[in-house]
Design a protein around this motif. Structure first.
Motif, short mmCIF file in Angstrom:
data_model
loop_
_atom_site.label_atom_id
_atom_site.label_comp_id
_atom_site.label_asym_id
_atom_site.label_seq_id
_atom_site.Cartn_x
_atom_site.Cartn_y
_atom_site.Cartn_z
N PRO A 158 119.13 -33.84 48.79
CA PRO A 158 118.89 -34.28 47.41
C PRO A 158 117.47 -34.05 46.92
O PRO A 158 117.23 -33.96 45.72
N GLY A 159 116.50 -33.93 47.84
CA GLY A 159 115.14 -33.65 47.41
C GLY A 159 115.01 -32.30 46.73
O GLY A 159 114.12 -32.10 45.89
N VAL A 160 115.89 -31.36 47.10
CA VAL A 160 115.87 -30.05 46.46
C VAL A 160 116.28 -30.16 45.00
O VAL A 160 115.63 -29.59 44.11
N VAL A 215 121.81 -42.48 47.00
CA VAL A 215 122.44 -43.66 46.40
C VAL A 215 122.41 -43.57 44.87
O VAL A 215 123.42 -43.82 44.20
N ARG A 216 121.27 -43.20 44.33
CA ARG A 216 121.09 -43.20 42.87
C ARG A 216 121.77 -42.02 42.18
O ARG A 216 122.30 -42.15 41.08
N GLU A 217 121.78 -40.85 42.83
CA GLU A 217 122.18 -39.63 42.15
C GLU A 217 123.44 -38.97 42.70
O GLU A 217 124.02 -38.11 42.03
N PRO A 246 124.70 -47.59 49.63
CA PRO A 246 123.56 -47.66 50.55
C PRO A 246 123.97 -47.49 52.02
O PRO A 246 123.28 -46.79 52.77
N ALA A 247 125.08 -48.11 52.41
CA ALA A 247 125.53 -47.98 53.80
C ALA A 247 125.90 -46.54 54.13
O ALA A 247 125.58 -46.03 55.21
N ILE A 270 115.31 -50.18 51.95
CA ILE A 270 114.98 -48.75 52.00
C ILE A 270 115.30 -48.08 50.66
O ILE A 270 114.41 -47.47 50.05
N PRO A 271 116.54 -48.18 50.14
CA PRO A 271 116.77 -47.62 48.80
C PRO A 271 116.27 -48.52 47.68
O PRO A 271 115.98 -48.05 46.57
N TYR A 272 116.17 -49.81 47.95
CA TYR A 272 115.77 -50.78 46.93
C TYR A 272 114.31 -50.62 46.53
O TYR A 272 113.96 -50.64 45.35
#
Length: 400
Positions: A290-292, A337-339, A344-345, A386-388
């Motif tokens: 996802p960083g890409v 999680v967001r995109e 989260p799990a 972590i995602p929060y």
């Protein structure tokens, strides 16, 4: 000598059969134990530390030493199954251009090739070590590293030799792109001959994997037939298979990876229904990066579609100088999680168990008796931070 770690507010084991595991939907698949403890032993000169006991703190056995983590959470160390850490140079201007509307087509790799070829061994070694240290400071305990910024026999061997100093998960990527000095008419075929011949033979002793950028949409990458040749040559040389596929458009990468039994096909941004079906019926992991998409403004992969089809999914950083100069697996979890439609799990499992499966490793990615003691500490009472708490450096590898 054994060490008991106590004061663990939440322990993510990724083992739902473990005693005392929480069973609510929020923690599905994670095998979370609250008020937990872990005993770690071994770790002499010839062996890595291993997990000897896991469970509720009130049932912990005695150990030679005891350390309290003072109410922090613990997770399996992140398994980053896709990175390109052997490079020199700076491509920040390219990032700025993309943010201003210039599309990505793979051509910028040539800038990194030139800088990497010019760098001395000690310079590259220092850069690799800095990046690995940065990864560990964010909870990554296993990293795969590809070559691909040398694109000559000598420079590809050097990249793998240096990468091998910090990880056993090294990947020969001579078929990253056709180098700028080999793009004249007639030279492309000669370069492919080199990759599948002399370069492969020289690099194979330093690599576990072979990879190829299968992307007909890019004039610099390789089509399906060329990619097949690279992968089959690599397999004949004793290497296991990985594929860069379906990053810029629908294409043959996924189908080729599944057909040849590759451990992982990475990117998977543009998939047909047939691609999803093929992955679901195979042991090939879909590794999402996802960083890409964050760094190129392409559409994010549809992880929900893959998960609901029964595909094994991993997430990785793809840390590289052009399309994602981030080593942060916590960021990748948050983006997933967001995109990408992951819970989260699911995202945490993809960054641990999923990465281990993408590397065909059964000794990492979980907190179980007999596993390597590759753990990460979260400076918070729950792994959900972590995602929060996106962007906040709260995860680090546990140094033993």
């Amino acid at each position: 000598m054994s060490m008991l770690f106590t004061g663990i507010a939440e322990l993510v084991t990724c083992d739902e059969t473990v005693e005392g595991a929480v069973t609510d939907p929020l923690h599905a698949g994670l095998g979370v134990i609250r008020d937990a403890a872990v005993v770690i032993g071994g770790g002499g000169e010839d062996s890595a530390p291993v997990i000897e006991w896991v469970g509720p703190a009130d049932k912990a056995p005695a150990a030679d030493w005891s350390v309290s983590l003072e109410g922090r959470a613990v997770i399996p160390g992140f398994v980053d199954s896709h990175s390109h850490l052997v490079f020199a140079g700076d491509r920040s201007a390219e990032f700025a251009a993309r943010m201003s509307g210039t599309p990505y087509d793979g051509g910028g790799i040539a800038v990194s090739v030139e800088a990497t070829r010019a760098a001395k061994d000690f310079e590259l070694r220092g850069l690799i070590q800095q990046r690995v240290t940065e990864m560990r400071s964010q909870g990554t305990t296993t990293v795969e590293i590809k070559s691909g910024y040398g694109l000559t026999v000598e420079d590809e061997v050097r990249a793998l030799r240096l990468a091998r100093e910090v990880t056993t998960e090294t990947t020969f990527l001579g078929a990253h792109v056709v180098p700028p000095d080999r793009r004249a008419e007639g030279e492309r075929a000669a370069y492919l001959d080199l990759v599948c011949g002399e370069m492969l033979q020289a690099c194979a002793p330093h690599a576990r994997w072979v990879d190829v950028f299968c992307e007909p949409a890019s004039p610099y990458a390789f089509d399906g037939d060329e990619s097949r040749r690279v992968l089959e040559a690599g397999r004949a040389a004793g290497l296991e298979l990985r594929v860069h596929g379906n990053q810029l458009s629908e294409g043959p990468g996924v189908q080729l990876a599944v057909e040849l039994g590759a451990a992982s096909v990475d990117h998977c941004t543009f998939l047909t229904d047939a691609d999803v079906d093929a992955l679901a019926g195979s042991d090939t992991v879909a590794t999402l990066l996802p960083g890409v998409e964050f760094s190129t403004r392409q559409p994010y992969p549809d992880a929900r579609r893959l998960i609901e089809a029964g595909v094994s999914v991993a997430i990785a950083s793809d840390c590289n100088p052009g399309t994602c100069y981030s080593s942060s697996m916590p960021l990748m979890v948050a983006l997933a999680v967001r995109e990408m439609g992951m819970t989260p799990a699911e995202a945490l499992r993809a960054a641990t168990v999923g990465g281990a499966k993408a590397l065909r490793r059964d000794d990492i990615g979980r907190v179980q008796v007999g596993q390597r003691a590759d753990l990460a500490v979260v400076d918070a009472p729950s792994w959900l931070h972590i995602p929060y708490r996106v962007g906040v450096p709260i995860v680090r590898a546990l140094e033993i």
